[in-house]
Design an enzyme around this catalytic site. Sequence first.
Site, mmCIF file in Angstrom:
data_model
loop_
_atom_site.group_PDB
_atom_site.id
_atom_site.type_symbol
_atom_site.label_atom_id
_atom_site.label_comp_id
_atom_site.label_asym_id
_atom_site.label_seq_id
_atom_site.Cartn_x
_atom_site.Cartn_y
_atom_site.Cartn_z
ATOM 1 N N HIS A 1 0.818 -1.218 0.000
ATOM 2 C CA HIS A 1 0.000 0.000 0.000
ATOM 3 C C HIS A 1 0.854 1.271 0.000
ATOM 4 C CE1 HIS A 1 -3.297 -2.672 0.723
ATOM 5 N NE2 HIS A 1 -2.868 -3.022 1.918
ATOM 6 N N LYS B 1 -7.478 -0.660 9.843
ATOM 7 C CA LYS B 1 -8.489 -0.786 8.791
ATOM 8 C C LYS B 1 -9.333 -2.021 9.058
ATOM 9 C CE LYS B 1 -5.289 -0.657 5.647
ATOM 10 N NZ LYS B 1 -4.209 -0.364 6.622
ATOM 11 N N ASP C 1 -6.380 -7.750 10.521
ATOM 12 C CA ASP C 1 -5.856 -6.570 11.212
ATOM 13 C C ASP C 1 -6.535 -6.397 12.563
ATOM 14 O OD1 ASP C 1 -4.143 -6.047 9.157
ATOM 15 O OD2 ASP C 1 -5.349 -4.469 8.246
ATOM 16 N N HIS D 1 -6.732 -4.632 -1.777
ATOM 17 C CA HIS D 1 -5.916 -5.839 -1.735
ATOM 18 C C HIS D 1 -5.954 -6.600 -3.057
ATOM 19 C CE1 HIS D 1 -6.756 -5.176 2.660
ATOM 20 N NE2 HIS D 1 -5.443 -5.197 2.603
ATOM 21 N N GLY E 1 4.008 8.771 -29.804
ATOM 22 C CA GLY E 1 2.641 8.385 -30.135
ATOM 23 C C GLY E 1 1.647 9.512 -30.216
ATOM 24 N N ASP E 2 2.116 10.785 -30.257
ATOM 25 C CA ASP E 2 1.170 11.899 -30.218
ATOM 26 C C ASP E 2 0.931 12.544 -31.570
ATOM 27 O OD1 ASP E 2 3.610 13.140 -30.596
ATOM 28 O OD2 ASP E 2 3.245 14.736 -29.139
ATOM 29 N N SER F 1 6.142 19.421 -34.158
ATOM 30 C CA SER F 1 5.397 19.593 -35.405
ATOM 31 C C SER F 1 4.841 21.001 -35.543
ATOM 32 C CB SER F 1 4.261 18.579 -35.486
ATOM 33 O OG SER F 1 4.756 17.258 -35.500
ATOM 34 N N THR G 1 13.277 11.954 -41.285
ATOM 35 C CA THR G 1 12.368 12.976 -40.792
ATOM 36 C C THR G 1 11.355 13.305 -41.881
ATOM 37 O OG1 THR G 1 13.594 14.900 -41.606
ATOM 38 C CG2 THR G 1 14.294 13.967 -39.474
ATOM 39 N N ASP H 1 8.880 6.693 -41.021
ATOM 40 C CA ASP H 1 8.786 7.834 -40.120
ATOM 41 C C ASP H 1 7.382 8.422 -40.167
ATOM 42 O OD1 ASP H 1 10.048 10.058 -38.475
ATOM 43 O OD2 ASP H 1 9.253 11.168 -40.197
#
Length: 563
Positions: A58, A106, A111, A220, A392-393, A435, A482, A544
Site C-alpha cells: 500500500h 483498517k 488486522d 488488496h 505516439g502523439d 510539429s 524525418t 517515419d
Amino acid sequence: MRKLLNDPRGVVREMLEGQVDLNPGQALLRDEDVVVRASLPEPGARGVAVLSGGGSGHEPAHAGYVGAGMLHAAVAGDVFTSPSVDAVLAAIRAAAGPAGAVLVVKNYTGDRLNFGLAAELARAEGIPAEVVVVADDVALRDTVEPARRRGIDGTVLVHKVAGAAAATGLPLEAVVAEARAAATAIGTMGVALGACTVPAAGRPGFSLEEGEAELGLGIHGEQGVRRVALRSADALVEAILDTVLADASLGAGERVALLVNGLGGTPPMELAVVARQALALLRARGLVVERAWFGNLLTALEMPGASLTVMRLDDALLERLDAPTDAPAWPGSGRIAAARNLVGTAAAPVVETERPATPGGEAVRRAVLAAATALEAAEERLTALDSAAGDGDLGISMSRGAAALRILPDTAWAEAPSALLRMGEALRRAIAGSSGPFYATALLRAARGLPDAPGAGDWSRALTAAVEAIAEMGGARPGDRTMLDALHPAAETFAKALDAGRAPAAAWGEAVRAARAGAEATAVMRPRLGRASYLGDRALGTPDAGAAAAVIWLDALTPQFAE
C-alpha cells in the site's frame, strides 16, 4: 511477472530498509518489520503514541506516514497480509509509554485480530492501548452494515487527525475520540481499470476485458462490488461521488475535504483529471471544499485506478488537518483556491479586414480543408506509426491542427499570403511538440514573396522555401529519417517537372509520388534526429510518422492542381 525485486520473500524488509535509508527521521526495528520515529524520548516522557499498519503493498502507507505530527510507528506485514501480533506488540513497546497508544486499524479481520490482541497484551504490560477501526468503504453500503465495511484510503486522513491530536499532548481518551470522529466523517469509493500482481503469486488477481472496469473495490487486489462498462473519467467520478455523498447525506453549504488517491498504476495526469471533475461536482452541489489532495497515498501495488474520499469537516477536524507534520508521504497543506484561477495572456492583436476573398485565397481554403480531412482520417495510422518510434502523439497533433484550420474565420482566406500566415498562427497554437513550430515556420517562410493570385511556379517556390525553413530550424537533411525525406523530394520533383514543361497537375502527381517513395524509404533509415534517434536500429522497419503525415496532406492537395 516483471517487477524490480529480488526474492519476493524478502521484499517487505528490503522495502522498509530503503524507506528508512531515505528518511533520517525514521528508524527500523532490528528484529521486526516496524518503522518508528528515530528520536523518541524515554518511555516515561512520551505522550500518546499513534500506530497503524497492515499488509504491505500500500506504499507509501504506512511507513511513509511515520513522523512528527502523524504516526509514531507503522507495522508492515507481508504483501496484503496482516502483520503478526508479536510485530504489533513490538511496535507498541518501541513507540509508546505510560500515556498509552492508539492503534488505527483498517476494518479487515486479520488486522482487527492481530492489532486487537496486541493491544490486550500491551495493557497487561501496563501500556494503555485502544483500537480505532476505520470502515470508510461506501461501496458496500447496500451489502453490509456500516460497522462491517472495509477500511480503505480514507485511513490516511485518520492518521493525520490522530497524530495531530496526540502532538498537542492530549490524553489517550481524547486522542481516541478525535480519531473515531475522523473515521466516522469519511466515505471512500474506488474504481480499478485492471488488476495488480502480488509478488508471491506472480500473476494478476483478476482479468478485465477491454472496455471494462471494476467499481467499488478494496485495496488488496480484489475485484470490485460490480463490473461496469468503462466510461469517461468524468462519468466515473460522478458515479463514485453520487454514492459517497448520498451515504453521508452531505448537502449544500457543508464543508468537506477531498482526497483523490491513486491505486499505484495511475499517472498523475489522470489523477489530476479526476481531481478536476471531483472538485467541480462538489462545488456544483454547493459543498465548500476546504482542503484537497491528490496522489498515490494508499495504493494496491501497481493497480491502475483511483479512489475518492470525502471528509465532512468542522473547525476541529480542519485544525488537525492543517497541523504541521514531517511525515515524508503527507502530501502538503491541501489548501486550494475557492475557484480555478484563470488569467489572460498577452497576444499580438489579429486585425481582421472586411474584404472579399480573392481566387487565390479561396483556392488555399479548399486545399487546406481537403488536407485537414485527410489528416483527421489518418489519425489512428499516424498514432500507430509514431508509437513505434516516438511518443505516439502525432496523430492527435495533426487532428488538432486540422481542427484549428477549420475554424479560421472567413477573413483569414482573403488572399493566399495572408492565409498562409494565419494558418501558421493557428498551427503554432494548436500543435505542441516539434510539429507545430516546424509547420508554422514553414508557412511563414512560404508566405514571403507569394503573390495574391499565385500560379504553379509561385507555389513551387513557396514549397521549396518552406522545406528550406524546416531544414534550417531542425538541422535535418534528407536521409536523417524525418519529414524532410518526403518534403524535400516533393519540392525538388515539382520544380524540375514544371521547368521541364509538365502541366501543373502532372508535375504535382510526380511530386507526390516522390514524397511517397521518400517516406517509404525511411523504414530502412537509421534515425539521426528526434526521439527516434534514441532507439537506434530498433526504429528500423517502420516508416517515419512525420514523413507519412507529409505525404497525406501533399496527396490531398492533388485536386487543386487539376483546376
